[in-house]
Design a protein around this motif. Sequence first.
Motif, mmCIF file in Angstrom:
data_model
loop_
_atom_site.group_PDB
_atom_site.id
_atom_site.type_symbol
_atom_site.label_atom_id
_atom_site.label_comp_id
_atom_site.label_asym_id
_atom_site.label_seq_id
_atom_site.Cartn_x
_atom_site.Cartn_y
_atom_site.Cartn_z
ATOM 1 N N SER A 49 -12.701 -14.223 -11.835
ATOM 2 C CA SER A 49 -11.384 -14.807 -12.114
ATOM 3 C C SER A 49 -10.499 -13.872 -12.931
ATOM 4 O O SER A 49 -9.273 -13.990 -12.895
ATOM 5 N N HIS A 50 -11.101 -12.929 -13.650
ATOM 6 C CA HIS A 50 -10.313 -12.016 -14.486
ATOM 7 C C HIS A 50 -9.841 -10.785 -13.722
ATOM 8 O O HIS A 50 -8.970 -10.051 -14.195
ATOM 9 N N THR A 51 -10.409 -10.551 -12.533
ATOM 10 C CA THR A 51 -9.997 -9.390 -11.740
ATOM 11 C C THR A 51 -9.258 -9.787 -10.473
ATOM 12 O O THR A 51 -8.432 -9.013 -9.972
ATOM 13 N N ALA A 52 -9.543 -10.962 -9.935
ATOM 14 C CA ALA A 52 -8.858 -11.416 -8.724
ATOM 15 C C ALA A 52 -7.443 -11.859 -9.061
ATOM 16 O O ALA A 52 -7.213 -12.553 -10.061
ATOM 17 N N GLN A 53 -6.512 -11.459 -8.228
ATOM 18 C CA GLN A 53 -5.108 -11.750 -8.489
ATOM 19 C C GLN A 53 -4.593 -12.875 -7.591
ATOM 20 O O GLN A 53 -5.033 -13.032 -6.460
ATOM 21 N N THR B 33 -12.348 -17.345 -4.088
ATOM 22 C CA THR B 33 -11.869 -16.593 -5.242
ATOM 23 C C THR B 33 -11.562 -15.143 -4.863
ATOM 24 O O THR B 33 -10.702 -14.497 -5.484
ATOM 25 N N LEU B 34 -12.220 -14.617 -3.845
ATOM 26 C CA LEU B 34 -11.946 -13.251 -3.394
ATOM 27 C C LEU B 34 -10.581 -13.122 -2.737
ATOM 28 O O LEU B 34 -10.107 -12.005 -2.501
ATOM 29 N N GLY B 35 -9.943 -14.240 -2.425
ATOM 30 C CA GLY B 35 -8.639 -14.180 -1.774
ATOM 31 C C GLY B 35 -8.742 -13.590 -0.392
ATOM 32 O O GLY B 35 -9.639 -13.926 0.387
ATOM 33 N N ASP B 36 -7.834 -12.643 -0.062
ATOM 34 C CA ASP B 36 -7.840 -12.027 1.268
ATOM 35 C C ASP B 36 -9.149 -11.303 1.542
ATOM 36 O O ASP B 36 -9.587 -11.220 2.700
ATOM 37 N N HIS B 37 -9.789 -10.797 0.501
ATOM 38 C CA HIS B 37 -11.047 -10.076 0.697
ATOM 39 C C HIS B 37 -12.180 -11.022 1.104
ATOM 40 O O HIS B 37 -13.219 -10.574 1.584
ATOM 41 N N GLY B 38 -11.983 -12.311 0.939
ATOM 42 C CA GLY B 38 -12.984 -13.272 1.364
ATOM 43 C C GLY B 38 -13.099 -13.376 2.870
ATOM 44 O O GLY B 38 -14.059 -13.960 3.386
ATOM 45 N N ALA B 39 -12.124 -12.805 3.580
ATOM 46 C CA ALA B 39 -12.176 -12.828 5.046
ATOM 47 C C ALA B 39 -13.127 -11.767 5.593
ATOM 48 O O ALA B 39 -13.426 -11.759 6.785
ATOM 49 N N SER C 224 -17.268 2.078 4.407
ATOM 50 C CA SER C 224 -16.407 2.052 3.221
ATOM 51 C C SER C 224 -15.373 0.946 3.381
ATOM 52 O O SER C 224 -14.624 0.924 4.363
ATOM 53 N N LEU C 225 -15.329 0.041 2.432
ATOM 54 C CA LEU C 225 -14.349 -1.036 2.437
ATOM 55 C C LEU C 225 -13.878 -1.284 1.012
ATOM 56 O O LEU C 225 -14.657 -1.140 0.057
ATOM 57 N N PRO C 226 -12.620 -1.658 0.832
ATOM 58 C CA PRO C 226 -12.166 -1.991 -0.521
ATOM 59 C C PRO C 226 -12.906 -3.222 -1.037
ATOM 60 O O PRO C 226 -13.315 -4.095 -0.279
ATOM 61 N N MET C 227 -13.112 -3.284 -2.336
ATOM 62 C CA MET C 227 -13.796 -4.404 -2.999
ATOM 63 C C MET C 227 -15.272 -4.482 -2.603
ATOM 64 O O MET C 227 -15.941 -5.478 -2.861
#
Length: 400
Positions: free
Chosen positions: A264-268, A337-343, A359-362
């Motif tokens: 929660s402190h890093t996800a925007q 909580t991952l937002g778009d990265h949850g996809a 290689s993928l972000p996050m």
Amino acid sequence: MNFAPDPNLDAFRQQVRAFLHQHLPADLPRRKDGLRSPRADVVRWQRILNAQGWGAPYWATEHGGTGWSVQQRLVFDEECAAAGTPSQDSFAQKLVGPVLNHFATPEQKAEHLPPIFNGERLWCQGFSEPGAGSDLASLRTRADRDGDHYVINGQKIWTSYAHHTDWIFLLVRTDANVKKQSGISFLLVDMKTPGITVRPIISIDGCHHLNETFFDNVRVPVKNLIGAEGEGWSITKFLLNNEHASTADLPTLRRLHGQISALSHTAQAGELSLAYRYEFLLRLARYDAELKAISIMVQRVAAMEQDHSPAAHAMGSMLKVRGTELQQRMSEFLVETLGDHGAVAYPGTHAEPYRQPQSLPMAQTAQGIASEMFFRRATTIYGGTSEIQRSIIAKSLFRL
């Protein structure tokens, strides 16, 4: 029950923490999910525990175990999960081990218990079959007596880690002419026996921990029968009635809650992190309240188990329902909580190599989160479905 802190339990917790700090090797990978660790890590960690005299944390002292109370065993599990230790072989420690301690002959104990302590023999469970999952008594795998051997023919399914284990404890039908529960026997089988075929099942989380296991004229010595012929059902009931307080898997719930809080402190969400979003904090607070309620219930059931209260069985079923359903909801929330990265299904360390992205972000932050959410879909099925647990509660508490 008394909710005041137990100073003896606090001292024990500090003892476990000190041991883990001193003896958990820095080069052992830290476990981040609920799956079993790789075989080499399981064996290495088991030998470290055994050297400390903790090789059987869940067994009584007369069986070579620690003799810890139910509350102490829960503390041990919590601290190991928090430290990220490799898993132990739970099939040996919590299932077949207690069965051997209570039902095996001295010769059978001498053969099978020392390898469990030393990490030399890992186990899997051969219960479920196609068409005989929740209705286990309908199993059709046969064991026909032929002199000093049984000849086994049939199929088991969802055999967790059969591809990594040495022996299997197996339910087989030895008499088809009696009531179905009365014709079942409990056998121990070496997985290297000719006629056994293990085929992988890759589950929706992308991992290989499940298998189909086939038995084609597998010859097993009669000396591997636990108890008498036809006693398999009563032995199974004994096996499934162990460790009610652990059915909620409290360490996993706490780990999931901690992951959500940290993320929660890093996800925007827009210009602010989720830690500053009211809607997110409200949901997290509700999960926190549920987690605290389950924690109290675990202590209550542990006290019941310690006193050998018959109500512990039904309360354990309640814990299983509440704990596994909360695991599912929290793992889903973690993906949200991952937002778009949850996809993106960032795989965990247990995923098949061909599914690993380069290689993928996050990738580091989100590793295994989606995989675990998929894995947790099974928690309300394995170990007795939620429907079965609710039937136990209804019959035990409400006489329905």
